[in-house]
Enzyme design. Structure first.
Site, PDB file in Angstrom:
ATOM      1  N   ASP A 133      -3.908  -1.608  -6.709  1.00 41.34           N
ATOM      2  CA  ASP A 133      -4.434  -2.031  -5.417  1.00 41.34           C
ATOM      3  C   ASP A 133      -5.900  -2.477  -5.542  1.00 41.34           C
ATOM      4  O   ASP A 133      -6.831  -1.683  -5.416  1.00 41.34           O
ATOM      5  CB  ASP A 133      -4.291  -0.856  -4.434  1.00 41.34           C
ATOM      6  N   GLN A 158      -0.857   2.331  -6.036  1.00 42.75           N
ATOM      7  CA  GLN A 158      -2.293   2.558  -5.871  1.00 42.75           C
ATOM      8  C   GLN A 158      -3.114   2.058  -7.061  1.00 42.75           C
ATOM      9  O   GLN A 158      -4.201   1.529  -6.894  1.00 42.75           O
ATOM     10  CB  GLN A 158      -2.576   4.041  -5.637  1.00 42.75           C
ATOM     11  N   TYR A 217      -2.555  -0.095   8.809  1.00 42.10           N
ATOM     12  CA  TYR A 217      -3.651  -0.936   9.286  1.00 42.10           C
ATOM     13  C   TYR A 217      -3.832  -0.785  10.795  1.00 42.10           C
ATOM     14  O   TYR A 217      -2.976  -0.242  11.485  1.00 42.10           O
ATOM     15  CB  TYR A 217      -3.362  -2.408   8.974  1.00 42.10           C
ATOM     16  N   ARG A 252       0.844  -1.201   0.000  1.00 39.20           N
ATOM     17  CA  ARG A 252       0.000   0.000   0.000  1.00 39.20           C
ATOM     18  C   ARG A 252       0.872   1.241   0.000  1.00 39.20           C
ATOM     19  O   ARG A 252       0.899   2.008   0.947  1.00 39.20           O
ATOM     20  CB  ARG A 252      -0.968  -0.090   1.149  1.00 39.20           C
ATOM     21  N   SER A 306      -8.293  -2.021  -2.525  1.00 38.46           N
ATOM     22  CA  SER A 306      -8.942  -0.705  -2.425  1.00 38.46           C
ATOM     23  C   SER A 306     -10.049  -0.556  -3.459  1.00 38.46           C
ATOM     24  O   SER A 306     -11.129  -0.062  -3.137  1.00 38.46           O
ATOM     25  CB  SER A 306      -7.917   0.414  -2.635  1.00 38.46           C
TER      26      SER A 306
HETATM   27  P1  NAD Z   1      -9.174  -2.655   6.405  1.00 37.08           P
HETATM   28  O1  NAD Z   1     -10.146  -3.250   5.443  1.00 37.08           O
HETATM   29  O2  NAD Z   1      -7.989  -3.445   6.828  1.00 37.08           O
HETATM   30  O3  NAD Z   1      -9.981  -2.236   7.735  1.00 37.08           O
HETATM   31  C1  NAD Z   1     -11.093  -1.358   7.664  1.00 37.08           C
HETATM   32  C2  NAD Z   1     -11.036  -0.390   8.818  1.00 37.08           C
HETATM   33  O4  NAD Z   1     -11.340  -1.062  10.030  1.00 37.08           O
HETATM   34  C3  NAD Z   1      -9.682   0.274   9.037  1.00 37.08           C
HETATM   35  O5  NAD Z   1      -9.837   1.678   8.903  1.00 37.08           O
HETATM   36  C4  NAD Z   1      -9.319  -0.133  10.452  1.00 37.08           C
HETATM   37  O6  NAD Z   1      -8.623   0.888  11.147  1.00 37.08           O
HETATM   38  C5  NAD Z   1     -10.659  -0.397  11.054  1.00 37.08           C
HETATM   39  N1  NAD Z   1     -10.640  -1.225  12.275  1.00 37.08           N
HETATM   40  C6  NAD Z   1      -9.887  -2.328  12.568  1.00 37.08           C
HETATM   41  N2  NAD Z   1     -10.160  -2.771  13.804  1.00 37.08           N
HETATM   42  C7  NAD Z   1     -11.118  -1.949  14.311  1.00 37.08           C
HETATM   43  C8  NAD Z   1     -11.816  -1.893  15.544  1.00 37.08           C
HETATM   44  N3  NAD Z   1     -11.607  -2.775  16.513  1.00 37.08           N
HETATM   45  N4  NAD Z   1     -12.711  -0.909  15.712  1.00 37.08           N
HETATM   46  C9  NAD Z   1     -12.949   0.012  14.736  1.00 37.08           C
HETATM   47  N5  NAD Z   1     -12.336   0.011  13.544  1.00 37.08           N
HETATM   48  C10 NAD Z   1     -11.421  -0.960  13.346  1.00 37.08           C
HETATM   49  O7  NAD Z   1      -8.694  -1.236   5.897  1.00 37.08           O
HETATM   50  P2  NAD Z   1      -8.391  -0.747   4.419  1.00 37.08           P
HETATM   51  O8  NAD Z   1      -9.596  -0.152   3.832  1.00 37.08           O
HETATM   52  O9  NAD Z   1      -7.748  -1.849   3.705  1.00 37.08           O
HETATM   53  O10 NAD Z   1      -7.363   0.435   4.665  1.00 37.08           O
HETATM   54  C11 NAD Z   1      -6.472   0.467   5.751  1.00 37.08           C
HETATM   55  C12 NAD Z   1      -5.570   1.687   5.642  1.00 37.08           C
HETATM   56  O11 NAD Z   1      -4.685   1.571   4.531  1.00 37.08           O
HETATM   57  C13 NAD Z   1      -6.256   3.002   5.463  1.00 37.08           C
HETATM   58  O12 NAD Z   1      -5.541   3.935   6.221  1.00 37.08           O
HETATM   59  C14 NAD Z   1      -6.078   3.346   4.039  1.00 37.08           C
HETATM   60  O13 NAD Z   1      -6.136   4.725   3.791  1.00 37.08           O
HETATM   61  C15 NAD Z   1      -4.709   2.789   3.821  1.00 37.08           C
HETATM   62  N6  NAD Z   1      -4.474   2.560   2.398  1.00 37.08           N
HETATM   63  C16 NAD Z   1      -3.352   3.096   1.816  1.00 37.08           C
HETATM   64  C17 NAD Z   1      -3.122   2.889   0.453  1.00 37.08           C
HETATM   65  C18 NAD Z   1      -1.930   3.481  -0.239  1.00 37.08           C
HETATM   66  O14 NAD Z   1      -1.279   4.339   0.294  1.00 37.08           O
HETATM   67  N7  NAD Z   1      -1.600   2.993  -1.414  1.00 37.08           N
HETATM   68  C19 NAD Z   1      -3.994   2.126  -0.270  1.00 37.08           C
HETATM   69  C20 NAD Z   1      -5.113   1.592   0.354  1.00 37.08           C
HETATM   70  C21 NAD Z   1      -5.334   1.805   1.704  1.00 37.08           C
END
Ligand code: NAD
Length: 374
Positions: A130, A127, A226, A122, A133
């Site tokens: 990905d 991106q 994460y 990530r 996402s």
């Molecule tokens: P994910 O599917 O792993 O999880 C979804 C959400 O659940 C996350 O925001 C996580 O913090 C939350 N979560 C986990 N445990 C929890 C709890 N007990 N209570 C409440 N919430 C909880 O997440 P995702 O959509 O795959 O994305 C994770 C992170 O990665 C984000 O910050 C996203 O912006 C980042 N990201 C970065 C890139 C990049 O830079 N290329 C790409 C995609 C995602």
């Protein structure tokens, strides 16, 4: 020499997506690839074979992959498909190795270079590759529609000749890619929105989408953007604040996930029992066991007057767009190693190195290696 790319028809239950769309096939052909598609691969998303130009079709999956240099799919392929692949060929699909130990060992032993889509790092440069996402964004949108059609109320405010209807309260728990999209969608439909996550940086993101943030004071930032698992003390502190919001919500969308772990439980049975009559939970984490203690993956359940929807493979419900975005994600990955009409893997490239699950008879991903080889 041309690089032969084979596209599999998906066979797993609930899977409607296809890993190739005509626009991506055209781009790959321009790069010098030759494309073979399993007959009817796009049928489930209303993409007939005739929509593809300058590709050939093969009915039998084993015959299809036998001569291919690169095999693409959405879900992990069946063992027989990998057995029929050329030694040293490339496979690109989701794998989730910890759920597929036998398949992963076979990929290793058959010396397949497997790029697992869930391992794309990530980082900014990745991106466009990905798929987690792209698919999560679609799921977040669709979760709100599932909620809206399961609740016997309108989400927006409406003024009528017999009085006005108040807007509904939508609470989104877990503000990653899916959760933020759900917040945006619920607001567009006129709901009052609230967001909750354990990563504090999501406060600003939720507020920029016009939502209120439920602040519990617990910071559960883990590695790689994460979340980490929470201690019992942290869970209790959170429950005290969050219960109030759960019990005033009309629609709750949950999306919380921790990579490689079962879904964290965010809504207990007791909290559900205290919810307003007629309210609905859509649990996007159903696939991993669910964020609500009452969720039944793949089913909708009624607990008192509360409906809990536990859909599986939500991106497939938007199969056309999900396939389009997924195929583009894969194209951007293939473009990294398709050079001068040949496969050239640059192992100094972080994306190639980190996305590789298996290569040259080895499991390359540390977590998968530990889980499978001990
Ligand atoms: P994910 O599917 O792993 O999880 C979804 C959400 O659940 C996350 O925001 C996580 O913090 C939350 N979560 C986990 N445990 C929890 C709890 N007990 N209570 C409440 N919430 C909880 O997440 P995702 O959509 O795959 O994305 C994770 C992170 O990665 C984000 O910050 C996203 O912006 C980042 N990201 C970065 C890139 C990049 O830079 N290329 C790409 C995609 C995602």
């Amino acid at each position: 020499m041309t690089v032969k790319i084979a596209v599999l028809k998906e066979t797993r239950p609930n899977e409607r997506r296809v890993a190739m769309v005509p626009a991506v096939a055209d781009k790959l052909i321009k790069l010098g690839a030759q494309i073979q598609i399993q007959s009817g691969a796009g049928d489930a998303v209303k993409l007939p074979d005739a929509a593809f130009k300058d590709v050939s079709f093969v009915a039998d999956a084993r015959t299809l992959v036998a001569e291919a240099d690169v095999v693409v799919g959405v879900q992990p392929p069946d063992v027989e498909i990998v057995e029929a692949m050329k030694e040293g060929a490339i496979l690109i699909s989701f794998v989730y190795a910890h759920k597929e130990p036998a398949l992963t060992k076979l990929l290793r032993d058959r010396k397949i270079t497997c790029f697992a889509m869930e391992l794309v790092p990530r980082i900014t440069r990745a991106q466009a590759m990905d798929a987690l996402s792209s698919q999560a964004a679609l799921a977040g949108y669709y979760a709100v529609l599932l909620g809206a059609t399961n609740i016997a109320r309108m989400l927006p405010m409406m003024t009528t000749a017999v009085g006005s209807i108040r807007p509904q309260r939508a609470l989104v728990m877990g503000l990653g890619v899916a959760g933020l999209q759900a917040l945006a969608t619920a607001r567009r439909l006129g709901a009052m929105t609230e967001g909750y996550d354990v990563r504090p940086e999501t406060k600003e993101q939720a507020e920029s989408l016009g939502a209120k943030f439920v602040d519990t004071g617990v910071d559960a930032r883990g590695t790689g953007g994460y979340a980490r698992e929470l201690t019992q003390e942290e869970q209790d502190k959170i429950a005290a604040v969050v219960t109030r919001h759960i019990q005033t919500a009309d629609l709750i969308i949950t999306t919380a996930a921790i990579p490689g772990r079962p879904s964290p439980k965010l809504i207990s049975k007791v909290q559900v029992e205290g919810m307003k009559a007629g309210s609905v939970i859509v649990d996007l984490a159903a696939e991993g066991g669910g964020n609500c203690e009452y969720t039944q993956p793949g089913a909708s359940v009624q607990i008192g007057q509360v409906t809990i929807v536990g859909p599986l493979n939500v991106p497939s419900m938007l199969g056309e767009h999900a396939s389009e975005l997924y195929a583009k994600n894969q194209f951007n990955l293939i473009e990294l190693f398709l050079k001068d009409k040949a496969v050239a893997l640059d192992w100094s490239d972080e994306i190639i190195a980190k996305t590789a699950l298996t290569h040259a008879g080895e499991i390359r991903n540390d977590a998968a290696k530990k889980a499978i080889e001990g």
